[in-house]
Design an enzyme around this catalytic site. Structure first.
Site, PDB file in Angstrom:
ATOM      1  N   ASN A  13       3.360  38.152  -7.143  1.00 35.13           N
ATOM      2  CA  ASN A  13       3.761  36.853  -7.693  1.00 35.13           C
ATOM      3  C   ASN A  13       5.102  37.040  -8.400  1.00 35.13           C
ATOM      4  O   ASN A  13       5.147  37.611  -9.486  1.00 35.13           O
ATOM      5  CB  ASN A  13       2.670  36.387  -8.679  1.00 35.13           C
ATOM      6  CG  ASN A  13       3.053  35.119  -9.425  1.00 35.13           C
ATOM      7  OD1 ASN A  13       4.018  34.435  -9.049  1.00 35.13           O
ATOM      8  ND2 ASN A  13       2.308  34.811 -10.474  1.00 35.13           N
ATOM      9  N   LYS A  15       6.916  34.823  -9.691  1.00 37.98           N
ATOM     10  CA  LYS A  15       7.108  33.801 -10.738  1.00 37.98           C
ATOM     11  C   LYS A  15       8.524  33.205 -10.601  1.00 37.98           C
ATOM     12  O   LYS A  15       9.005  33.077  -9.486  1.00 37.98           O
ATOM     13  CB  LYS A  15       6.871  34.397 -12.124  1.00 37.98           C
ATOM     14  CG  LYS A  15       5.555  35.173 -12.200  1.00 37.98           C
ATOM     15  CD  LYS A  15       5.176  35.517 -13.589  1.00 37.98           C
ATOM     16  CE  LYS A  15       3.934  36.397 -13.565  1.00 37.98           C
ATOM     17  NZ  LYS A  15       3.371  36.624 -14.872  1.00 37.98           N
ATOM     18  N   HIS A  99      -2.792  29.452 -11.943  1.00 38.47           N
ATOM     19  CA  HIS A  99      -2.324  30.613 -12.715  1.00 38.47           C
ATOM     20  C   HIS A  99      -2.331  30.236 -14.198  1.00 38.47           C
ATOM     21  O   HIS A  99      -2.073  29.088 -14.555  1.00 38.47           O
ATOM     22  CB  HIS A  99      -0.908  30.991 -12.262  1.00 38.47           C
ATOM     23  CG  HIS A  99      -0.450  32.305 -12.821  1.00 38.47           C
ATOM     24  ND1 HIS A  99      -0.013  32.435 -14.118  1.00 38.47           N
ATOM     25  CD2 HIS A  99      -0.393  33.545 -12.273  1.00 38.47           C
ATOM     26  CE1 HIS A  99       0.297  33.709 -14.337  1.00 38.47           C
ATOM     27  NE2 HIS A  99       0.078  34.397 -13.234  1.00 38.47           N
ATOM     28  N   GLU A 101      -0.287  30.648 -16.432  1.00 43.13           N
ATOM     29  CA  GLU A 101       0.974  30.051 -16.915  1.00 43.13           C
ATOM     30  C   GLU A 101       1.041  28.570 -16.570  1.00 43.13           C
ATOM     31  O   GLU A 101       1.648  27.783 -17.291  1.00 43.13           O
ATOM     32  CB  GLU A 101       2.169  30.839 -16.342  1.00 43.13           C
ATOM     33  CG  GLU A 101       2.299  32.199 -17.020  1.00 43.13           C
ATOM     34  CD  GLU A 101       2.890  33.302 -16.163  1.00 43.13           C
ATOM     35  OE1 GLU A 101       3.515  33.004 -15.122  1.00 43.13           O
ATOM     36  OE2 GLU A 101       2.714  34.478 -16.535  1.00 43.13           O
ATOM     37  N   GLU A 169      -7.656  37.205 -13.765  1.00 43.04           N
ATOM     38  CA  GLU A 169      -6.509  37.648 -14.539  1.00 43.04           C
ATOM     39  C   GLU A 169      -6.745  37.342 -16.016  1.00 43.04           C
ATOM     40  O   GLU A 169      -6.522  36.202 -16.453  1.00 43.04           O
ATOM     41  CB  GLU A 169      -5.250  36.914 -14.088  1.00 43.04           C
ATOM     42  CG  GLU A 169      -4.903  37.109 -12.631  1.00 43.04           C
ATOM     43  CD  GLU A 169      -3.415  36.904 -12.362  1.00 43.04           C
ATOM     44  OE1 GLU A 169      -2.779  37.824 -11.874  1.00 43.04           O
ATOM     45  OE2 GLU A 169      -2.896  35.816 -12.684  1.00 43.04           O
ATOM     46  N   GLY A 175       1.441  40.545 -18.062  1.00 46.94           N
ATOM     47  CA  GLY A 175       2.782  40.863 -18.550  1.00 46.94           C
ATOM     48  C   GLY A 175       2.812  41.592 -19.885  1.00 46.94           C
ATOM     49  O   GLY A 175       3.864  41.678 -20.519  1.00 46.94           O
ATOM     50  N   SER A 214      -0.998  43.293 -15.484  1.00 45.15           N
ATOM     51  CA  SER A 214      -0.383  44.603 -15.757  1.00 45.15           C
ATOM     52  C   SER A 214      -0.808  45.697 -14.784  1.00 45.15           C
ATOM     53  O   SER A 214      -0.964  46.856 -15.175  1.00 45.15           O
ATOM     54  CB  SER A 214      -0.654  45.026 -17.213  1.00 45.15           C
ATOM     55  OG  SER A 214      -0.042  44.105 -18.100  1.00 45.15           O
TER      56      SER A 214
HETATM   57  C1  PEP Z   1       0.521  37.557 -12.887  1.00 41.02           C
HETATM   58  O1  PEP Z   1       1.248  36.834 -13.527  1.00 41.02           O
HETATM   59  O2  PEP Z   1      -0.138  37.098 -11.943  1.00 41.02           O
HETATM   60  C2  PEP Z   1       0.440  38.966 -13.261  1.00 41.02           C
HETATM   61  C3  PEP Z   1      -0.614  39.630 -12.911  1.00 41.02           C
HETATM   62  O3  PEP Z   1       1.492  39.475 -13.975  1.00 41.02           O
HETATM   63  P1  PEP Z   1       1.715  41.014 -14.409  1.00 41.02           P
HETATM   64  O4  PEP Z   1       1.348  41.885 -13.242  1.00 41.02           O
HETATM   65  O5  PEP Z   1       3.174  41.094 -14.730  1.00 41.02           O
HETATM   66  O6  PEP Z   1       0.854  41.262 -15.578  1.00 41.02           O
END
Ligand code: PEP
Length: 252
Positions: A13, A15, A99, A101, A169, A175, A214
């Site tokens: 992703n 973003k 997601h 976000e 997630e 992040g 992460s």
């Molecule tokens: C995400 O936003 O879907 C995600 C998993 O981000 P990150 O791997 O940067 O934690």
């Protein structure tokens, strides 16, 4: 070492990152993966404006392309939105919906996420439905309850193993460099598997449940090796081909 179950998916992703200068990364990834035998599907989800360029860079490779969000309608008066059908026309085979976000920054409810997932499925694409608890919810022991509520509210009726992917997630892991313990991941994924059985019947066993938050080359094998973890949704580490490859290679 990967766990048994449906064929895994590793999806990146991007973003709101990546313009034309970023096209070298998928090109590099495709070259590095060319002769690698993989037991997983690989996908990148770039910003909509660059989708067609990424698709064209990846033409003839096995790397699929997905969208990051969409409206639920096929067309209409929805300024600034993109429909699942448009994403399909641009070469997408899947769309991320719900997601955290989007849920946080755009106030998307489970109901909205379910409408979007339904739209994605209508267009013949796979809906990658994201769920996950906040840190407060985890600390107060509500993780499984939250995940159940989000699943019941966000997975549309008629969903199948083929048109649905779940991405677990934890919001606090996205992040941040933090991850749940492998036991915590295994516990939540087992719970999701059982809830999917209740919601979708026999189809639930074939749904891919991705872990996201992460994931990086150094922790991917351990996380992906947990039961009921059928791949990863990767944010930051999907932006550089070498990092993303380090994660994908868990399935080589
Ligand atoms: C995400 O936003 O879907 C995600 C998993 O981000 P990150 O791997 O940067 O934690």
């Amino acid at each position: 070492m990967a766990s048994e179950g449906p064929r895994p998916l590793v999806a990146g992703n991007w973003k709101m990152n990546g313009g034309v200068a970023m096209l070298k990364e998928p090109r590099l990834l495709a070259a590095m993966l060319k002769d690698v035998k993989l037991k997983a599907d690989v996908m990148v989800c770039p910003p909509a404006i660059i989708l067609r360029r990424v698709k064209s860079v990846l033409k003839g490779t096995r790397i699929k392309v997905g969208g990051q969000d969409c409206h639920w309608n096929p067309a209409g008066a929805h300024t600034g939105d993109i429909s699942p059908e448009m994403l399909k026309e641009a070469g997408c085979t899947a769309v991320i919906v719900g997601h955290s976000e989007r849920r946080t920054n755009h106030g998307e409810s489970d109901e909205t996420v379910a409408k979007k997932a339904k739209g994605v499925q209508r267009a013949g694409l796979k809906a990658i439905i994201c769920i996950g608890e906040t840190l407060d919810e985890r600390k107060s022991g509500k993780t499984l309850e939250v995940v159940s509520r989000q699943l019941k509210g966000s997975v549309p009726e008629g969903s199948t193993a083929d048109n649905t992917v779940i991405a677990y997630e934890p919001v606090w892991a996205i992040g941040t460099g933090l991850t749940p313990t492998t036991a915590e991941v295994a516990e939540v994924h087992a719970h999701i598997r059982s809830e999917l059985g209740a919601i979708m019947g026999g189809e639930g066993a074939g749904v891919r449940i991705l872990y996201g938050g992460s994931v990086k080359p150094s922790n991917a094998a351990e996380l992906m090796g947990q039961p009921n973890v059928n791949g990863a949704l990767v944010g930051g580490a999907s932006l550089k081909a070498s990092d993303f490859l380090g994660i994908i290679k868990v399935y080589a």
